[in-house]
Scaffold this active site. Structure first.
Site, short mmCIF file in Angstrom:
data_model
loop_
_atom_site.label_atom_id
_atom_site.label_comp_id
_atom_site.label_asym_id
_atom_site.label_seq_id
_atom_site.Cartn_x
_atom_site.Cartn_y
_atom_site.Cartn_z
N ALA A 1 0.81 -1.21 0.00
CA ALA A 1 0.00 0.00 0.00
C ALA A 1 0.85 1.27 0.00
O ALA A 1 0.52 2.25 -0.68
CB ALA A 1 -0.93 0.00 1.21
N GLY A 2 1.95 1.28 0.75
CA GLY A 2 2.80 2.46 0.79
C GLY A 2 3.45 2.73 -0.54
O GLY A 2 3.50 3.87 -1.02
N ASP B 1 6.91 -15.15 -7.75
CA ASP B 1 8.13 -15.43 -7.00
C ASP B 1 9.25 -14.53 -7.50
O ASP B 1 9.52 -14.49 -8.71
CB ASP B 1 8.54 -16.90 -7.15
CG ASP B 1 7.57 -17.84 -6.48
OD1 ASP B 1 6.93 -17.42 -5.50
OD2 ASP B 1 7.45 -19.00 -6.94
N ASP C 1 11.28 -2.48 -7.66
CA ASP C 1 11.88 -3.33 -6.65
C ASP C 1 12.93 -2.48 -5.96
O ASP C 1 13.77 -1.86 -6.62
CB ASP C 1 12.52 -4.59 -7.23
CG ASP C 1 12.76 -5.63 -6.14
OD1 ASP C 1 11.77 -6.10 -5.55
OD2 ASP C 1 13.92 -5.96 -5.85
N PHE D 1 7.00 4.41 5.09
CA PHE D 1 6.76 3.00 5.34
C PHE D 1 8.10 2.27 5.31
O PHE D 1 9.14 2.85 5.00
CB PHE D 1 5.80 2.41 4.29
CG PHE D 1 6.31 2.47 2.87
CD1 PHE D 1 6.89 1.35 2.29
CD2 PHE D 1 6.21 3.62 2.12
CE1 PHE D 1 7.36 1.38 0.98
CE2 PHE D 1 6.68 3.67 0.81
CZ PHE D 1 7.26 2.55 0.25
N LYS E 1 9.63 13.78 0.66
CA LYS E 1 10.38 12.55 0.38
C LYS E 1 10.45 12.24 -1.11
O LYS E 1 11.53 12.00 -1.65
CB LYS E 1 9.76 11.37 1.13
CG LYS E 1 10.48 10.05 0.88
CD LYS E 1 9.71 8.87 1.45
CE LYS E 1 10.33 7.57 0.97
NZ LYS E 1 9.53 6.37 1.32
N ARG F 1 13.21 6.32 -5.24
CA ARG F 1 12.13 6.09 -6.20
C ARG F 1 11.87 7.34 -7.04
O ARG F 1 11.63 7.25 -8.24
CB ARG F 1 10.87 5.65 -5.46
CG ARG F 1 9.82 5.00 -6.34
CD ARG F 1 8.77 4.27 -5.51
NE ARG F 1 9.37 3.12 -4.83
CZ ARG F 1 9.48 3.01 -3.51
NH1 ARG F 1 9.04 3.98 -2.71
NH2 ARG F 1 10.04 1.95 -2.97
#
Length: 211
Positions: A16-17, A45, A74, A156, A179, A193
């Site tokens: 969710a974050g 996976d 990721d 988070f 952020k 990010r």
């Protein structure tokens, strides 16, 4: 040749974050976003050995399942004195319950066990855009800083223990805009990010959303 993203995209995450950050980054560009979690897609996976490989696994799985372009991140925390750990295993250190307070405690426990005084660390984000035909775009961003005793309840994951270089507050003490907001005049963002997204937006998104 870079491919432009338009219309609708699947954000390949159940976090969710992370979903909130990605939606906020994409919103100014008029991109409609739906998450893999909202669509009920299974989590593939993550068998890669690098952030980029795991991001690609998630993006291609979502693109294949929905026949839409998919956007995956990721990311993780790499601690110098732990030889880059937890790295690609950052989420797994939190366990099935996503207990990041426990994961943060583990980091300090591991540092103490090693007798390490070096508190340098960095966050890495690999962003992958994947299309159903297999076309892939990859962008990476990093932000360097220091580990501190966890402070703040914003953000988070490992945000409360990470103080980026040149700042007095942790990611856990910063607003979402501080952020991962992007200043398109300077082309800069603070978080890993946001930095990866700046490069993605330059190459794959229409410029009308950059303000």
């Amino acid at each position: 040749m870079r491919r432009q993203l338009t219309g609708k995209v699947v954000i390949a995450t159940h976090n969710a974050g992370k979903l909130a950050e990605m939606r906020e980054l994409l919103a100014p560009f008029g991109i409609e976003a739906v998450s893999a979690g909202e669509l009920g897609l299974p989590e593939p996976d993550e068998t890669g050995t690098m952030f980029a490989e795991n991001a690609a696994i998630k993006a291609h799985a979502a693109a294949s399942a929905t026949n839409l372009p998919a956007f995956a991140d990721d990311s993780g925390l790499c601690v110098d004195a732990l030889d880059g750990a937890p790295g690609i295993f950052s989420a797994r250190w939190a366990g099935p319950a996503k207990d990041f307070s426990g994961a943060m405690a583990r980091i300090f426990s591991e540092l103490e066990t090693r007798g390490a005084t070096n508190r340098k660390a960095h966050f890495v984000s690999a962003l992958v855009l994947a299309w159903p035909d297999g076309h892939t775009e990859l962008f990476e961003g990093r932000v360097f800083g220091d580990l501190v005793e966890p402070r703040g309840t914003a953000g988070f994951g490992y945000d409360p223990l990470f103080k980026p270089e040149g700042h007095d507050r942790t990611f856990g003490e910063m607003t979402a805009e501080e952020k991962h907001g992007v200043d398109w005049q300077s082309g800069k963002g603070l978080s890993h990010r946001a930095r990866a997204f700046v490069d993605l937006a330059r190459e794959c998104l229409a410029p009308t959303g950059r303000t």
